[in-house]
Scaffold this motif. Structure first.
Motif, PDB file in Angstrom:
ATOM      1  N   ASN A  43     -38.540 -33.921  32.580  1.00 14.14           N
ATOM      2  CA  ASN A  43     -37.976 -32.686  32.059  1.00 14.14           C
ATOM      3  C   ASN A  43     -38.914 -31.498  32.184  1.00 14.14           C
ATOM      4  O   ASN A  43     -38.521 -30.372  31.932  1.00 14.14           O
ATOM      5  CB  ASN A  43     -37.602 -32.870  30.587  1.00 14.14           C
ATOM      6  N   ILE A  45     -38.370 -35.076  17.023  1.00 16.00           N
ATOM      7  CA  ILE A  45     -38.109 -36.443  17.470  1.00 16.00           C
ATOM      8  C   ILE A  45     -39.042 -37.329  16.658  1.00 16.00           C
ATOM      9  O   ILE A  45     -40.244 -37.073  16.590  1.00 16.00           O
ATOM     10  CB  ILE A  45     -38.443 -36.621  18.975  1.00 16.00           C
ATOM     11  N   CYS A  48     -32.173 -31.178  28.624  1.00 13.97           N
ATOM     12  CA  CYS A  48     -32.468 -32.608  28.587  1.00 13.97           C
ATOM     13  C   CYS A  48     -31.809 -33.317  29.767  1.00 13.97           C
ATOM     14  O   CYS A  48     -30.596 -33.506  29.795  1.00 13.97           O
ATOM     15  CB  CYS A  48     -32.021 -33.233  27.281  1.00 13.97           C
ATOM     16  N   CYS A  96     -36.824 -30.492  24.557  1.00 11.92           N
ATOM     17  CA  CYS A  96     -35.837 -29.816  23.717  1.00 11.92           C
ATOM     18  C   CYS A  96     -36.504 -29.234  22.478  1.00 11.92           C
ATOM     19  O   CYS A  96     -36.194 -28.122  22.059  1.00 11.92           O
ATOM     20  CB  CYS A  96     -34.717 -30.774  23.336  1.00 11.92           C
ATOM     21  N   ASN A 122     -31.990 -36.272  30.376  1.00 12.00           N
ATOM     22  CA  ASN A 122     -31.530 -37.597  29.954  1.00 12.00           C
ATOM     23  C   ASN A 122     -30.192 -37.539  29.226  1.00 12.00           C
ATOM     24  O   ASN A 122     -29.704 -38.559  28.731  1.00 12.00           O
ATOM     25  CB  ASN A 122     -32.593 -38.262  29.083  1.00 12.00           C
ATOM     26  N   VAL A 158     -29.162 -36.379  26.322  1.00  9.20           N
ATOM     27  CA  VAL A 158     -29.149 -36.847  24.940  1.00  9.20           C
ATOM     28  C   VAL A 158     -28.241 -35.958  24.079  1.00  9.20           C
ATOM     29  O   VAL A 158     -27.424 -36.447  23.308  1.00  9.20           O
ATOM     30  CB  VAL A 158     -30.591 -36.865  24.368  1.00  9.20           C
ATOM     31  N   HIS A 159     -28.374 -34.653  24.235  1.00  7.51           N
ATOM     32  CA  HIS A 159     -27.637 -33.726  23.370  1.00  7.51           C
ATOM     33  C   HIS A 159     -26.277 -33.357  23.961  1.00  7.51           C
ATOM     34  O   HIS A 159     -26.136 -33.241  25.166  1.00  7.51           O
ATOM     35  CB  HIS A 159     -28.423 -32.426  23.198  1.00  7.51           C
ATOM     36  N   CYS A 166     -33.150 -41.003  24.666  1.00  2.00           N
ATOM     37  CA  CYS A 166     -34.313 -40.111  24.492  1.00  2.00           C
ATOM     38  C   CYS A 166     -35.617 -40.827  24.827  1.00  2.00           C
ATOM     39  O   CYS A 166     -35.858 -41.942  24.390  1.00  2.00           O
ATOM     40  CB  CYS A 166     -34.352 -39.600  23.065  1.00  2.00           C
ATOM     41  N   ASN A 168     -38.539 -39.103  24.356  1.00  2.00           N
ATOM     42  CA  ASN A 168     -39.497 -38.297  23.591  1.00  2.00           C
ATOM     43  C   ASN A 168     -40.428 -37.494  24.480  1.00  2.00           C
ATOM     44  O   ASN A 168     -41.649 -37.616  24.398  1.00  2.00           O
ATOM     45  CB  ASN A 168     -40.315 -39.174  22.626  1.00  2.00           C
ATOM     46  N   CYS A 169     -39.831 -36.665  25.324  1.00  2.00           N
ATOM     47  CA  CYS A 169     -40.633 -35.797  26.173  1.00  2.00           C
ATOM     48  C   CYS A 169     -40.876 -34.448  25.522  1.00  2.00           C
ATOM     49  O   CYS A 169     -41.641 -33.643  26.025  1.00  2.00           O
ATOM     50  CB  CYS A 169     -39.937 -35.585  27.508  1.00  2.00           C
TER      51      CYS A 169
HETATM   52  S1  SF4 Z   1     -37.251 -35.272  23.680  1.00  2.00           S
HETATM   53 FE1  SF4 Z   1     -36.785 -35.120  25.861  1.00  2.00          FE
HETATM   54  S2  SF4 Z   1     -35.540 -36.928  26.285  1.00  2.00           S
HETATM   55 FE2  SF4 Z   1     -35.528 -36.644  24.071  1.00  2.00          FE
HETATM   56  S3  SF4 Z   1     -33.736 -35.427  23.640  1.00  2.00           S
HETATM   57 FE3  SF4 Z   1     -35.413 -34.002  23.872  1.00  2.00          FE
HETATM   58  S4  SF4 Z   1     -35.401 -33.374  26.016  1.00  2.00           S
HETATM   59 FE4  SF4 Z   1     -34.139 -35.224  25.841  1.00  2.00          FE
END
Ligand code: SF4
Ligand code: SF4
Ligand code: SF4
Ligand code: SF4
Ligand code: SF4
Lengths: 149, 499
Positions: free
Chosen positions: B423, B65, B27, B54, B29, B31-32, B48, B50-51
């Protein structure tokens, strides 16, 4: 013979190959992956036979090259390592844990097993229920491939 | 104080998470993360987008997500989206930016058009048993047969683009998408016998070898345009407009014009690449004609010239002008077309649906007797093979796919392209992210997609008793509308179902 080759350019260092390897060599491999993998690996330290090396943004996964002239086999004092149809196999019942092989492998591809008393190495998933390399099947970016070269 | 509340929640199934940290590593971004004190994976869901990267990579399917159900006191007028956008602008004072196509619930006419099939009298054709032709040619078609003094036919056909499938990859510049994405598109186009489009960012040196399957674009910024570039492509596209942002130019921030991107665009590293809204040398059809012919002159009349416009209110009249400008192909981009970054208000409110634009352009050119002067290519959210069939029956010669191609390469339509941290390795120039798209994988997925669509196109054509894509072109009798009013049917030139 088909071997695992590394396309370092495409390795993401995600370490999924290590987890797929650790899972492939447990008894539950082959059943519903999501649940069984969680059951097999949750809360445990893993001892994969493939290991991702990384430094400075460069990654690649190292597993046994299945050498045509294997130094590990030559060095083994107990006759635990052998060549079968090109695949370098280890008989852990014969292994005495002297780790001569660990010292002699130029790639660092053979290592102590979880119990710390014998060596372990990649046998291309020929002796578990996968049949073909689980690490390759699970790699998201073709960074390791199983092919004839 | 930040009034924004995270849009998504990251749900981790604790029974399944094995702590492999693949999600954390993948990620961009951030997030984790792993909390050593708690001994478990945690997340900061506010980052996040929402790609789904992960989620896709998690080996135990421990992640999902979900849209946060935290609710404002919204109503039909003051929707949560409207309120949030005001908070954002009140905080930043800036123009709202978005990526990808118009997400608003405006009508999708493709979904209100149905395709015919033969029964009894005009039997369907089985594409598995009988030959089926999806090859098509784009370019001016001669209106008369010319003969020399001996009565022999003189070849008066101007340069054409030969497509094995009526689908091309639309313009996406190197800069807006990664080098690996470009390579995937180029290799797929070569294998499929079709074309990809450089967009306005020039052509990377490594890709000149795919020239026979490349359309090179000349946009208002003229980035990366030189003689060798023009000669490298199979056709030249003049970009007048883009469906996602008609009437405005482009802006690639200096942070993205690094290394190969700046070299390919022929601009200094780190400088903003600003494409003006108009071409500063085009203020009339006559001016356009001059550019069309300068480009033809520069390439010795060997390459067809495409003029790409956004679908706007007067599209039929504009197209009529273009058809007289000497251009060989008109590309029309509908308001649902994707983009790497566009002002939200423009993306969501400017332009018209491609279905209506296509039908009115085709009709107008026919009425004026100049339909043969140009081929028509449409884009702007062609989502599947049925959309392709409907577009061709409405009068298109071929379609452009951009978003669908990105999705095939892994894009999950998170619409955060403008953040440049894709990502999936598509809309980014960060080397560690770019490498996530291995062109060996990406190109194969594109080939699979287009081949699958082509099979479906053949099946639908077979059902109609048609064995060649040429017989489907402009064959509006094969279409019927459902739930459309008289005016819509009139513009689309189709009958209502049951008629
Ligand atoms: S959906 Fe994408 S942005 Fe969100 S936590 Fe997973 S990898 Fe990161
Ligand atoms: S799974 Fe593939 S990409 Fe991930 S670390 Fe292993 S070799 Fe590299
Ligand atoms: S363990 Fe090392 S030496 Fe032995 S076959 Fe594998 S790579 Fe070669
Ligand atoms: S082939 Fe099997 S045993 Fe060898 S590294 Fe891959 S997963 Fe592990
Ligand atoms: S990828 Fe899945 S299993 Fe691995 S740490 Fe993240 S949630 Fe847990």
């Amino acid at each position: 013979m088909k071997r695992i080759f590394v396309n370092e350019e495409w390795c993401l260092g995600c370490h999924l190959c290590e987890y797929n390897c650790a899972f492939a060599n447990t008894v539950s491999a082959g059943k519903s992956k999501a649940n069984e993998m969680a059951k097999a690996l949750k809360g445990k330290k893993i001892f994969p036979k493939i290991q991702v090396e990384e430094n400075d943004g460069i990654y690649f996964a190292v597993s046994c090259r299945h050498c045509t002239d294997p130094l590990c086999v030559k060095g083994c004092i107990a006759g635990a390592l052998s060549v079968k149809d090109g695949v370098i196999e280890i008989d852990q019942d014969k292994c005495v844990g002297c780790y001569t092989c660990v010292l002699s492998c130029p790639y660092g591809a053979i290592m102590p097993a979880e119990d710390g008393h014998v060596a372990q190495k990649c046998e291309l998933c020929t002796r578990n229920s996968c049949g073909s390399p689980a690490c390759v099947a699970g790699c998201p970016n073709n960074a390791i491939v199983f092919e004839e070269r | 104080m930040d009034y924004q509340y995270p849009e998504f929640e990251v749900v981790r199934n604790a029974d399944r998470c094995i702590g492999c940290r693949a999600c954390e590593r993948q990620c961009a971004n951030e997030v984790h993360y792993y909390d050593a004190d708690l001994g478990k994976m945690m997340c900061d869901e506010s980052k996040c987008v929402n790609c789904q990267r992960c989620v896709t990579l998690c080996p135990t399917r421990a992640l999902k997500i979900v849209k946060s159900d935290n609710t404002f006191r919204e109503n039909a007028n003051w929707t949560m989206e409207n309120i949030k956008e005001i908070y954002k602008q009140a905080e930043t004072g800036g123009v709202l930016l978005s990526s990808m196509g118009n997400p608003k619930p405006l009508p999708v006419y493709w979904d209100k058009i149905l395709i015919n099939a033969s029964q009894v009298t005009n039997p369907p054709i089985d594409p598995l048993r009988e030959p089926m032709e999806t090859r098509t040619f784009l370019g001016q078609k001669p209106t008369e047969v010319k003969r020399d003094e001996n009565g022999k036919i003189v070849n008066n056909l101007s340069s054409q683009l030969k497509l094995e499938v009526p689908i091309m990859f639309s313009a996406m510049s190197f800069g807006s998408i990664s080098k690996n994405a470009h390579e995937s598109l180029a290799r797929a186009a070569a294998e499929l016998g079709t074309y990809y489009n450089t967009g306005e960012g020039g052509l990377h040196k490594d890709f000149y070898k795919y020239g026979p399957n490349t359309i090179v674009q000349v946009a208002s910024g003229r980035f990366g345009v030189h003689k060798e570039y023009l000669e490298a492509g199979a056709a030249i596209e003049i970009k007048m407009g883009q469906g996602a942002k008609p009437g405005i130019g482009g802006h690639l921030p200096g942070t993205k014009t690094v290394g190969e991107v700046s070299r390919t665009r022929m601009i200094p590293e780190g400088s903003d690449a600003i494409s003006p809204a108009p071409h500063h040398d085009i203020y009339s059809i006559e001016d356009l004609r001059q550019l069309v012919f300068s480009l033809k002159e520069a390439t010795e009349y060997k390459k067809p010239v495409i003029v790409k416009i956004a679908a706007v209110h007067n599209v039929a009249a504009i197209a009529s002008g273009i058809a007289r400008s000497g251009a060989d192909i008109i590309a029309i981009d509908g308001f649902r077309g994707g983009t790497g970054a566009a002002p939200t208000r423009i993306r969501d409110n400017v332009g018209i649906p491609i279905e209506l634009a296509l039908a009115s352009v085709d009709e107008r050119l026919r009425q004026e007797g100049i339909r043969g002067n140009v081929s028509i290519v449409v884009g702007g959210s062609i989502r599947n093979s049925a959309d392709v069939v409907k577009a061709i029956a409405l009068g298109a010669d071929a379609v452009y796919i951009g978003s669908a191609a990105c999705i095939a390469m892994g894009c999950h339509q998170c619409r955060a392209c403008h953040a440049a941290k894709c990502n999936w390795g598509i809309a980014t120039q960060r080397p560690d992210l770019v490498k996530r798209l291995n062109p060996d994988v990406g190109y194969k997925r594109l080939v699979n997609l287009v081949e699958a669509w082509n099979h479906e196109i053949k099946e639908m054509m077979g059902g109609m008793g048609i064995n060649s894509i040429e017989s489907l072109k402009g064959n509006r009798l094969m279409l019927r509308g459902v739930g459309l009013n008289e005016k819509e049917l009139e513009i689309l030139g189709i009958k209502h179902a049951g008629e």
